[in-house]
Design an enzyme around this catalytic site. Sequence first.
Site, PDB file in Angstrom:
ATOM      1  N   CYS A  10      48.299  41.728  36.604  1.00 38.65           N
ATOM      2  CA  CYS A  10      46.802  41.290  36.090  1.00 38.65           C
ATOM      3  C   CYS A  10      47.012  40.397  34.843  1.00 38.65           C
ATOM      4  CB  CYS A  10      45.883  42.480  35.889  1.00 38.65           C
ATOM      5  SG  CYS A  10      45.714  43.409  37.302  1.00 38.65           S
ATOM      6  N   HIS A  48      40.039  39.832  32.098  1.00 42.54           N
ATOM      7  CA  HIS A  48      40.383  40.104  33.294  1.00 42.54           C
ATOM      8  C   HIS A  48      39.636  41.059  33.863  1.00 42.54           C
ATOM      9  CE1 HIS A  48      42.679  41.858  36.734  1.00 42.54           C
ATOM     10  NE2 HIS A  48      42.921  42.895  35.880  1.00 42.54           N
ATOM     11  N   ASN A 106      38.770  43.247  41.582  1.00 49.57           N
ATOM     12  CA  ASN A 106      39.870  42.756  40.884  1.00 49.57           C
ATOM     13  C   ASN A 106      41.041  41.873  41.722  1.00 49.57           C
ATOM     14  OD1 ASN A 106      42.257  42.578  39.566  1.00 49.57           O
ATOM     15  ND2 ASN A 106      42.484  44.898  38.935  1.00 49.57           N
TER      16      ASN A 106
END
Length: 333
Positions: free
Chosen positions: A116, A256, A286
Amino acid sequence: MGKMRAAITGIHGYVPDYVLTNAELETMVDTNDEWIVSRTGIKERRILKGEDKGTSVMGIAAVQGLIEKTGISAEDIDLLICATVTPDLVFPATANLIAAEVGAVNAFNYDIGAACSGFIYALTTGAQFIETGKYRKVVIVGADKMSSIIDYEDRSTCIIFGDGAGAVLLEPNEAGDGLIDSVHKSDGAGAQYLHLKAGGSRKPASHETIDAREHYVYQEGSAVFKFAVTNMADYAAKIMERNALKGEDVKWLVPHQANKRIIDATANRMAIGEEKVMMNIERYGNTTSGTIPLLLWDYESRLRKGDNLILAAFGGGFTWGAVYLKWAYDPKD
């Protein structure tokens, strides 16, 4: 003439058409909309469907859109970096496939795998080539097809992830805009909490690994949450302190999109209000390396030249960090 910096001069994103809603997930695993939204903030996510469609499909669409928007020639791209943990193939790199398809025949290209945090790692890496004067046009892609490594019988992970991609163009800037500072960190001791058990050289694919469902994301949610809340928030605050920035100086936090509670904790640590926090987790979930460029794409029309942005991420590895940049252009028609 000021210091040479790498500035984002264009942004484009791509998400697949198929929308996987919480209501559909309720028919697949033991979960419900209220439970998902209260714990993650996610209402739906996009899924790339179809045979022989890998991450490069989304990366290609994002880069083609970027080329069209900015009016550059694909042949003028000097470097293309793709941040991904779901490459089409073990090799060649997904960046190789993207560059070939869009016609970036002169571009040096490779992948970065930092989960990520991949996009901000790649952004910082690409910026170095601009700052040294070696290259003038660098494309950074963040793209992941997380649906390819998610177990849709595991309610702890299948509710979180989606597919998507974004791409930015970096060019030289001597007017004070661009990437000002970055701080990055990693700790391999965190691997035990978030990883893919099989498919690598340590444990190649076999009938046994497939039967044991070891080719899907393994996550110990509570441990990852604890590390993410602390480290993403601390490093966002750290980069502000390094650059003498206060909450009122930051126009946007670009976090994020892993979990709304992690995002809220980061904003609180930075002492900025929710009106300054970019958020699209409710629509995309996500998308790993894709989250930050997709945020910039969604909010592009609200960005103004000179805006102070803090980009922050935390991912498997563990990897984490933050980037401070000044936005380089006003909205285009």
